[in-house]
Design a protein around this motif. Structure first.
Motif, short mmCIF file in Angstrom:
data_model
loop_
_atom_site.label_atom_id
_atom_site.label_comp_id
_atom_site.label_asym_id
_atom_site.label_seq_id
_atom_site.Cartn_x
_atom_site.Cartn_y
_atom_site.Cartn_z
N THR A 27 -5.01 -5.02 4.31
CA THR A 27 -5.70 -4.99 3.02
C THR A 27 -6.45 -6.31 2.80
N ARG A 44 -4.77 3.20 2.50
CA ARG A 44 -4.52 3.07 3.94
C ARG A 44 -3.36 2.14 4.21
N SER A 57 0.84 -1.21 0.00
CA SER A 57 0.00 0.00 0.00
C SER A 57 0.87 1.25 0.00
N ASP A 75 -4.50 -3.00 -5.34
CA ASP A 75 -3.82 -3.38 -4.09
C ASP A 75 -4.43 -4.70 -3.61
MG MG Z 1 -1.85 -3.00 2.32
#
Ligand code: MG
Ligand code: GTP
Length: 194
Positions: A59, A51, A37, A75
């Motif tokens: 995630t 985030r 990320s 992502d």
């Molecule tokens: Mg992540």
């Protein structure tokens, strides 16, 4: 690449939610907490578009970000976080298998590993899995800011050897903290965007 626009689009759990315009997709892969990320934020010059977390396993879905109205960063949840339940791990596996096996729009995968450590068994399996499905893999060794430069070459060689990278396969040194490797990473990504 000049970033004119970058926006979050959707968190997908399966094909029904994938975008439908047919734009090329660049997916991130790597163990949980490796910096996927952060990589996207750094590449897009944004601090908090994606985030990031101190806590691994953050995630959970395929998070789509549209860039310059022409391609997506996707992502992908990381692997290797011990505290994930068996049930969640299996759901993760099914989601990822489907995405990597079937997604026509997937143009290349940015596979992140940690420059400090030799690739884990799962890093090696993931590299094999991606290659098996015929995806171009851009391997990025990140968190370079955490070890002295004198160790870069040796650690790079170990990563190349353990992942079985061919001489022409890219291995880019990167840091989300100081921007090292950003231009090189863009050049590699752009080569898959047409
Ligand atoms: Mg992540
Ligand atoms: P999951 O979403 O859990 O799979 O993790 P992730 O791969 O997206 O990692 P994330 O970007 O959330 O970063 C995890 C931690 O590593 C955060 O505390 C980041 O600040 C830190 N981090 C990421 N990239 C770098 C880097 O290049 N250098 C340093 N020193 N820390 C980094």
């Amino acid at each position: 690449m000049k970033i004119k626009q970058a926006d979050y689009v959707i968190s997908a759990v399966g094909p029904a939610q994938y975008p439908t315009e047919g734009f090329p997709e660049i997916a991130l892969s790597g163990r949980s907490n490796v910096g996927k990320s952060s990589f996207i934020n750094t590449m897009l010059n944004r601090r908090n578009l994606v985030r990031i977390s101190e806590k691994p396993g953050k995630t959970q879905k395929l998070n789509y970000f549209i860039v310059n109205g022409s391609f997506y960063f996707v992502d992908v949840p990381g692997y290797g976080y011990a505290k994930v339940s068996k049930k969640d791990r299996e759901a993760w596996g099914r989601m990822l298998e489907k995405y990597f096996a079937e997604r026509q729009e997937l143009s290349a995968v940015v596979h992140l590993v940690d420059l400090r450590h030799p690739p884990s068994k799962q890093d090696i399996q993931m590299h094999e899995f991606l290659t098996y499905y015929g995806h171009p893999v851009i391997t990025i060794a990140t968190k370079t800011d955490k070890i002295p430069k004198s160790k870069f070459q040796k650690h790079k060689q170990i990563i190349r050897r353990d992942l079985g990278l061919k001489p022409d396969d890219p291995l880019i040194l990167f840091s989300s903290f100081n921007g090292m490797g950003k231009e090189e990473a863009w050049r590699a990504i752009e080569s898959f965007l047409n």
